[in-house]
Design a protein around this motif. Structure first.
Motif, PDB file in Angstrom:
ATOM      1  N   THR A 121     133.016  55.221  34.376  1.00  0.00           N
ATOM      2  CA  THR A 121     132.171  55.936  34.672  1.00  0.00           C
ATOM      3  C   THR A 121     132.440  57.309  33.934  1.00  0.00           C
ATOM      4  OG1 THR A 121     133.693  57.154  36.349  1.00  0.00           O
ATOM      5  CG2 THR A 121     132.256  55.250  37.144  1.00  0.00           C
ATOM      6  N   GLY A 122     131.445  58.139  34.084  1.00  0.00           N
ATOM      7  CA  GLY A 122     131.445  59.263  33.125  1.00  0.00           C
ATOM      8  C   GLY A 122     132.537  60.295  33.625  1.00  0.00           C
ATOM      9  N   THR A 123     133.014  60.399  34.592  1.00  0.00           N
ATOM     10  CA  THR A 123     134.494  61.159  35.243  1.00  0.00           C
ATOM     11  C   THR A 123     135.495  60.314  34.837  1.00  0.00           C
ATOM     12  OG1 THR A 123     134.118  60.237  37.472  1.00  0.00           O
ATOM     13  CG2 THR A 123     133.053  62.279  36.951  1.00  0.00           C
ATOM     14  N   GLY A 124     135.559  59.050  34.214  1.00  0.00           N
ATOM     15  CA  GLY A 124     136.844  58.332  33.978  1.00  0.00           C
ATOM     16  C   GLY A 124     137.118  57.495  35.177  1.00  0.00           C
ATOM     17  N   LYS A 125     136.461  57.176  36.181  1.00  0.00           N
ATOM     18  CA  LYS A 125     136.803  56.167  37.089  1.00  0.00           C
ATOM     19  C   LYS A 125     136.613  54.744  36.694  1.00  0.00           C
ATOM     20  CE  LYS A 125     136.286  59.372  40.724  1.00  0.00           C
ATOM     21  NZ  LYS A 125     135.390  60.185  42.020  1.00  0.00           N
ATOM     22  N   ILE A 126     137.049  53.930  37.301  1.00  0.00           N
ATOM     23  CA  ILE A 126     136.762  52.407  36.946  1.00  0.00           C
ATOM     24  C   ILE A 126     135.851  51.807  37.816  1.00  0.00           C
ATOM     25  CG2 ILE A 126     137.841  50.380  36.249  1.00  0.00           C
ATOM     26  CD1 ILE A 126     140.327  51.733  35.453  1.00  0.00           C
ATOM     27  N   LYS A 127     134.854  51.083  37.393  1.00  0.00           N
ATOM     28  CA  LYS A 127     134.063  50.495  38.266  1.00  0.00           C
ATOM     29  C   LYS A 127     133.991  49.035  38.220  1.00  0.00           C
ATOM     30  CE  LYS A 127     129.429  50.964  37.158  1.00  0.00           C
ATOM     31  NZ  LYS A 127     128.081  51.798  37.111  1.00  0.00           N
ATOM     32  N   ARG A 128     133.769  48.412  39.372  1.00  0.00           N
ATOM     33  CA  ARG A 128     133.864  47.083  39.328  1.00  0.00           C
ATOM     34  C   ARG A 128     132.700  46.477  40.313  1.00  0.00           C
ATOM     35  NH1 ARG A 128     135.440  44.819  44.144  1.00  0.00           N
ATOM     36  NH2 ARG A 128     136.595  46.203  45.339  1.00  0.00           N
ATOM     37  N   LYS A 129     132.484  44.910  40.329  1.00  0.00           N
ATOM     38  CA  LYS A 129     131.453  44.377  41.120  1.00  0.00           C
ATOM     39  C   LYS A 129     132.235  43.671  42.126  1.00  0.00           C
ATOM     40  CE  LYS A 129     127.710  43.922  37.779  1.00  0.00           C
ATOM     41  NZ  LYS A 129     126.706  43.311  37.361  1.00  0.00           N
ATOM     42  N   HIS A 130     131.499  43.238  43.119  1.00  0.00           N
ATOM     43  CA  HIS A 130     132.028  42.754  44.423  1.00  0.00           C
ATOM     44  C   HIS A 130     132.114  41.228  44.151  1.00  0.00           C
ATOM     45  CE1 HIS A 130     132.392  45.833  47.573  1.00  0.00           C
ATOM     46  NE2 HIS A 130     131.297  46.206  47.002  1.00  0.00           N
ATOM     47  N   ALA A 131     133.051  40.378  44.645  1.00  0.00           N
ATOM     48  CA  ALA A 131     133.003  38.945  44.451  1.00  0.00           C
ATOM     49  C   ALA A 131     132.272  38.341  45.626  1.00  0.00           C
ATOM     50  CB  ALA A 131     134.586  38.655  44.630  1.00  0.00           C
ATOM     51  N   PHE A 132     132.213  37.118  45.646  1.00  0.00           N
ATOM     52  CA  PHE A 132     131.652  36.100  46.723  1.00  0.00           C
ATOM     53  C   PHE A 132     130.124  36.287  46.711  1.00  0.00           C
ATOM     54  CE2 PHE A 132     135.646  37.613  48.481  1.00  0.00           C
ATOM     55  CZ  PHE A 132     136.465  36.197  48.384  1.00  0.00           C
ATOM     56  N   LYS A 133     129.447  36.547  45.554  1.00  0.00           N
ATOM     57  CA  LYS A 133     127.967  36.785  45.458  1.00  0.00           C
ATOM     58  C   LYS A 133     127.557  35.793  44.341  1.00  0.00           C
ATOM     59  CE  LYS A 133     124.091  38.867  46.335  1.00  0.00           C
ATOM     60  NZ  LYS A 133     123.308  39.452  45.405  1.00  0.00           N
ATOM     61  N   SER A 134     128.134  34.726  44.145  1.00  0.00           N
ATOM     62  CA  SER A 134     127.636  33.849  42.897  1.00  0.00           C
ATOM     63  C   SER A 134     127.091  32.568  43.466  1.00  0.00           C
ATOM     64  CB  SER A 134     128.914  33.489  41.906  1.00  0.00           C
ATOM     65  OG  SER A 134     129.636  32.980  42.734  1.00  0.00           O
ATOM     66  N   HIS A 135     127.547  31.789  44.510  1.00  0.00           N
ATOM     67  CA  HIS A 135     127.167  30.929  45.087  1.00  0.00           C
ATOM     68  C   HIS A 135     127.534  30.744  46.559  1.00  0.00           C
ATOM     69  CE1 HIS A 135     131.179  28.573  44.978  1.00  0.00           C
ATOM     70  NE2 HIS A 135     131.401  29.320  44.105  1.00  0.00           N
ATOM     71  N   LEU A 166     125.332  31.017  48.986  1.00  0.00           N
ATOM     72  CA  LEU A 166     124.644  32.052  49.553  1.00  0.00           C
ATOM     73  C   LEU A 166     123.821  31.922  50.934  1.00  0.00           C
ATOM     74  CD1 LEU A 166     123.390  33.909  46.249  1.00  0.00           C
ATOM     75  CD2 LEU A 166     125.572  34.219  47.903  1.00  0.00           C
ATOM     76  N   THR A 167     123.570  30.854  51.159  1.00  0.00           N
ATOM     77  CA  THR A 167     122.686  30.319  52.350  1.00  0.00           C
ATOM     78  C   THR A 167     123.518  30.733  53.729  1.00  0.00           C
ATOM     79  OG1 THR A 167     123.510  27.968  52.184  1.00  0.00           O
ATOM     80  CG2 THR A 167     121.277  28.536  51.255  1.00  0.00           C
ATOM     81  N   LYS A 168     124.579  30.493  53.758  1.00  0.00           N
ATOM     82  CA  LYS A 168     125.405  31.096  55.184  1.00  0.00           C
ATOM     83  C   LYS A 168     125.630  32.434  55.114  1.00  0.00           C
ATOM     84  CE  LYS A 168     128.905  28.164  53.875  1.00  0.00           C
ATOM     85  NZ  LYS A 168     130.169  27.364  53.930  1.00  0.00           N
ATOM     86  N   LYS A 169     125.527  33.267  54.287  1.00  0.00           N
ATOM     87  CA  LYS A 169     125.887  34.668  53.970  1.00  0.00           C
ATOM     88  C   LYS A 169     124.661  35.332  54.617  1.00  0.00           C
ATOM     89  CE  LYS A 169     129.426  33.829  50.848  1.00  0.00           C
ATOM     90  NZ  LYS A 169     129.562  33.875  49.218  1.00  0.00           N
ATOM     91  N   SER A 170     124.630  36.306  55.415  1.00  0.00           N
ATOM     92  CA  SER A 170     123.726  37.087  55.934  1.00  0.00           C
ATOM     93  C   SER A 170     123.233  38.091  54.869  1.00  0.00           C
ATOM     94  CB  SER A 170     123.990  37.897  57.009  1.00  0.00           C
ATOM     95  OG  SER A 170     124.860  39.206  56.889  1.00  0.00           O
ATOM     96  N   LYS A 171     121.809  38.356  54.848  1.00  0.00           N
ATOM     97  CA  LYS A 171     121.028  39.276  54.329  1.00  0.00           C
ATOM     98  C   LYS A 171     122.028  40.583  53.763  1.00  0.00           C
ATOM     99  CE  LYS A 171     116.544  40.787  53.083  1.00  0.00           C
ATOM    100  NZ  LYS A 171     115.004  40.512  53.610  1.00  0.00           N
ATOM    101  N   LYS A 172     122.215  41.076  55.063  1.00  0.00           N
ATOM    102  CA  LYS A 172     122.950  42.397  55.123  1.00  0.00           C
ATOM    103  C   LYS A 172     124.184  42.267  54.226  1.00  0.00           C
ATOM    104  CE  LYS A 172     125.257  45.592  58.435  1.00  0.00           C
ATOM    105  NZ  LYS A 172     125.740  45.802  59.937  1.00  0.00           N
ATOM    106  N   ARG A 173     125.217  41.327  54.552  1.00  0.00           N
ATOM    107  CA  ARG A 173     126.318  40.880  53.739  1.00  0.00           C
ATOM    108  C   ARG A 173     125.951  40.666  52.277  1.00  0.00           C
ATOM    109  NH1 ARG A 173     130.061  35.761  54.951  1.00  0.00           N
ATOM    110  NH2 ARG A 173     131.387  35.860  53.374  1.00  0.00           N
ATOM    111  N   LYS A 174     125.183  40.096  51.715  1.00  0.00           N
ATOM    112  CA  LYS A 174     124.829  39.765  50.210  1.00  0.00           C
ATOM    113  C   LYS A 174     124.096  41.089  49.823  1.00  0.00           C
ATOM    114  CE  LYS A 174     122.224  36.295  51.356  1.00  0.00           C
ATOM    115  NZ  LYS A 174     121.165  35.288  51.185  1.00  0.00           N
ATOM    116  N   LEU A 175     123.573  42.133  50.436  1.00  0.00           N
ATOM    117  CA  LEU A 175     123.004  43.200  50.149  1.00  0.00           C
ATOM    118  C   LEU A 175     124.093  44.143  49.756  1.00  0.00           C
ATOM    119  CD1 LEU A 175     120.571  45.029  49.138  1.00  0.00           C
ATOM    120  CD2 LEU A 175     120.599  45.857  51.600  1.00  0.00           C
ATOM    121  N   ALA A 176     125.362  44.104  50.741  1.00  0.00           N
ATOM    122  CA  ALA A 176     126.401  45.067  50.496  1.00  0.00           C
ATOM    123  C   ALA A 176     127.341  44.593  49.228  1.00  0.00           C
ATOM    124  CB  ALA A 176     127.164  44.967  51.766  1.00  0.00           C
TER     125      ALA A 176
END
Length: 65
Positions: A17-31, A33-43
């Motif tokens: 990031t601009g302030t030097g922090k390290i950003k990452r993405k969440h896991a468990f969002k690739s396949h 996905l049908t059993k995961k709730s919309k709220k969970r996938k959005l988060a």
């Protein structure tokens, strides 16, 4: 002596990031996905910061330290 190479896997997974922090993405969002709730996938869509306990390892892989 040759330059130290950045780990290619870390280069693809983390951004600074601009302030030097390290950003990452969440896991468990690739396949399966049908059993995961919309709220969970959005988060899981939003990115987050690397935890303090892992910062040193990530910085070492990105050759920031």
């Amino acid at each position: 002596m040759p330059k130290m190479k950045t780990k290619s896997s870390a280069k693809k997974r983390f951004k600074l990031t601009g302030t030097g922090k390290i950003k990452r993405k969440h896991a468990f969002k690739s396949h399966i996905l049908t059993k995961k709730s919309k709220k969970r996938k959005l988060a899981l869509t939003h990115s987050t910061l690397v935890h303090d306990a892992d910062k040193d390892n990530v910085k070492l892989q990105l050759r920031l330290k």
